[in-house]
Design a protein around this motif. Sequence first.
Motif, PDB file in Angstrom:
ATOM      1  N   SER A   1     -38.729 -82.151  74.646  1.00  0.00           N
ATOM      2  CA  SER A   1     -39.631 -83.425  74.171  1.00  0.00           C
ATOM      3  C   SER A   1     -41.169 -82.636  74.058  1.00  0.00           C
ATOM      4  O   SER A   1     -41.684 -82.131  75.160  1.00  0.00           O
ATOM      5  N   VAL A   2     -42.145 -83.339  73.732  1.00  0.00           N
ATOM      6  CA  VAL A   2     -43.349 -83.302  72.684  1.00  0.00           C
ATOM      7  C   VAL A   2     -44.040 -84.388  72.977  1.00  0.00           C
ATOM      8  O   VAL A   2     -43.758 -85.628  72.427  1.00  0.00           O
TER       9      VAL A   2
ATOM     10  N   ALA B   1     -39.689 -75.081  82.299  1.00  0.00           N
ATOM     11  CA  ALA B   1     -40.667 -75.449  81.899  1.00  0.00           C
ATOM     12  C   ALA B   1     -41.477 -77.250  82.453  1.00  0.00           C
ATOM     13  O   ALA B   1     -41.764 -77.958  81.467  1.00  0.00           O
ATOM     14  N   GLY B   2     -40.007 -78.036  82.391  1.00  0.00           N
ATOM     15  CA  GLY B   2     -40.663 -79.593  82.643  1.00  0.00           C
ATOM     16  C   GLY B   2     -40.614 -80.140  81.497  1.00  0.00           C
ATOM     17  O   GLY B   2     -39.919 -82.014  81.941  1.00  0.00           O
ATOM     18  N   ASN B   3     -39.812 -79.598  80.290  1.00  0.00           N
ATOM     19  CA  ASN B   3     -40.889 -81.059  79.518  1.00  0.00           C
ATOM     20  C   ASN B   3     -38.741 -80.961  78.841  1.00  0.00           C
ATOM     21  O   ASN B   3     -38.757 -80.930  77.396  1.00  0.00           O
ATOM     22  N   TYR B   4     -37.694 -79.938  79.420  1.00  0.00           N
ATOM     23  CA  TYR B   4     -36.337 -79.947  78.934  1.00  0.00           C
ATOM     24  C   TYR B   4     -34.919 -81.299  79.893  1.00  0.00           C
ATOM     25  O   TYR B   4     -35.427 -81.284  80.796  1.00  0.00           O
ATOM     26  N   TYR B   5     -34.621 -82.004  79.393  1.00  0.00           N
ATOM     27  CA  TYR B   5     -34.167 -82.891  79.504  1.00  0.00           C
ATOM     28  C   TYR B   5     -32.428 -82.791  79.669  1.00  0.00           C
ATOM     29  O   TYR B   5     -31.992 -82.735  78.422  1.00  0.00           O
TER      30      TYR B   5
ATOM     31  N   ILE C   1     -32.306 -87.119  80.378  1.00  0.00           N
ATOM     32  CA  ILE C   1     -32.261 -87.814  82.237  1.00  0.00           C
ATOM     33  C   ILE C   1     -33.092 -86.158  82.632  1.00  0.00           C
ATOM     34  O   ILE C   1     -33.003 -85.117  82.842  1.00  0.00           O
ATOM     35  N   LYS C   2     -33.805 -86.687  83.641  1.00  0.00           N
ATOM     36  CA  LYS C   2     -35.092 -85.645  84.528  1.00  0.00           C
ATOM     37  C   LYS C   2     -33.694 -84.435  85.098  1.00  0.00           C
ATOM     38  O   LYS C   2     -32.941 -85.101  86.027  1.00  0.00           O
ATOM     39  N   PRO C   3     -33.909 -83.309  85.133  1.00  0.00           N
ATOM     40  CA  PRO C   3     -32.729 -82.272  85.243  1.00  0.00           C
ATOM     41  C   PRO C   3     -32.722 -82.490  86.935  1.00  0.00           C
ATOM     42  O   PRO C   3     -34.424 -81.883  86.849  1.00  0.00           O
ATOM     43  N   THR C   4     -32.253 -82.090  87.571  1.00  0.00           N
ATOM     44  CA  THR C   4     -32.195 -81.393  89.045  1.00  0.00           C
ATOM     45  C   THR C   4     -32.128 -80.216  89.863  1.00  0.00           C
ATOM     46  O   THR C   4     -32.600 -79.438  90.229  1.00  0.00           O
TER      47      THR C   4
END
Length: 457
Positions: free
Chosen positions: A152-153, A176-180, A138-141
């Motif tokens: 993720s990569v 970072a933008g690539n953690y969910y 889930i994209k964190p807000t």
Amino acid sequence: MTNIILCGGSGTRLWPISRTLMPKQFVKLFSNKSLFQLTVERNSKLCKSQFIVSNAEQYFLALDQLEELGKKNNKYLLEPIGRNTAPAIALACMALEYDEIVLVTPSDHLIKDEKEYEKVLKKAKELASDNKLVTFGIKPTFAETGFGYIESVNEFDVKAFYEKPDYETATSYLKAGNYYWNSGMFCFKAGIFLDELEKYSAEIYNQSKNAFDNASKDEIIRIKHDDMILIPEDSIDYAVMEKSDIVKVIPSNINWSDVGSFDALFEELPKDKNGNTKNDKHISIDSKSNLVYGNERVIATVDVEDLIIIDTGDALLVSKKGSSQKVKKVVEKLKETHSQLHNIHLTGHRPWGTYTVLEEATGYKIKRIEVKPGARLSLQKHFHRNEHWIVVSGTATVTVGDNKYYVRPNESTYIKMGEVHRLENEGKIPVVLIEAQVGEYTGEDDIVRIDDDFKRD
């Protein structure tokens, strides 16, 4: 594709709404539907059937709520005790064909962007068809410290799983933008998952296989207690996902919530012009931004803000917003005092209908009992109480010892302590009666079942 729905958990952070015998996933919180029902409706658009994994008490709740939705193509697996998600999923997968793609979901999540969700599921099915184990990130807000994270990569590849972080670490993940957020939802072929489980957690696989092979498999798969207790307790993340090299993550911006606290619930409920949750029983005088839940008594608030007020008839919770994660500590205290308030509401749901405790004191208890058409209670006896039954509506068929007779509205009958008896509704409308229990002990566990249609102990 089959939707495996995991119904475990008692939702202690939503006490007193959520209790062991009526956990949050079955409480009708949104437009008179439960989170379980919303899960079924959402996933049945892409899945051909539901496979419910639960304990015996939750099975009957699921059965009733699926019936309300008109869903007939359902399978059930009943666990005598919970051993976490890895064994639960393994046992369900063992009942399916090797190449059957499964969507594994909790029963208590809320997903509001269903169009995006359908896109995500289609991508998950595509990856699962290629023999991958798929999880949903889930994209964190915001910097949430109550969830695990997935790094993720290259879009779908998983670099690592992380436990619940502290605030500074969660903030760095967000930047970072690539953690969910780890959603606890998965998609894969049943056989591929079992292969990976056997490879990385052989003991769980072997004991689960033994338990499944020994299970009763008539209309419902019932795992035996002595077999279940031998299965090591572990989550799917620890047992498989963090070890396997075929795991993929799908970034999912689906307006998701696990509704894991009253603060989370507040965000999802409709509000009035002052930011209070809408409630016909609430009288608000200069009060703002409060969660007010209760449908029995009038709740009046004066000059208060940012409170959580939960009234369920037998319990009242008042908390500051932002502190609702501490509610589970209240449940721990209740368990210490051996109170049943953590376990059941005034109204208890049974496979044959419901009962509501109207009054209780030392030496007696008064209940309202409603029996569904065509249903009957177990043939039973009690060691510590006598029972008086007064029928209010419908016609009750009563068995006492070798005698069987009818009790009609405004008629009554008496069951002596120790007598074998049964209550049955052979009619087409519900039977409603008032039961007065009199005795030295009136607990729900004073029951010996001699014969039971629902195979309860």
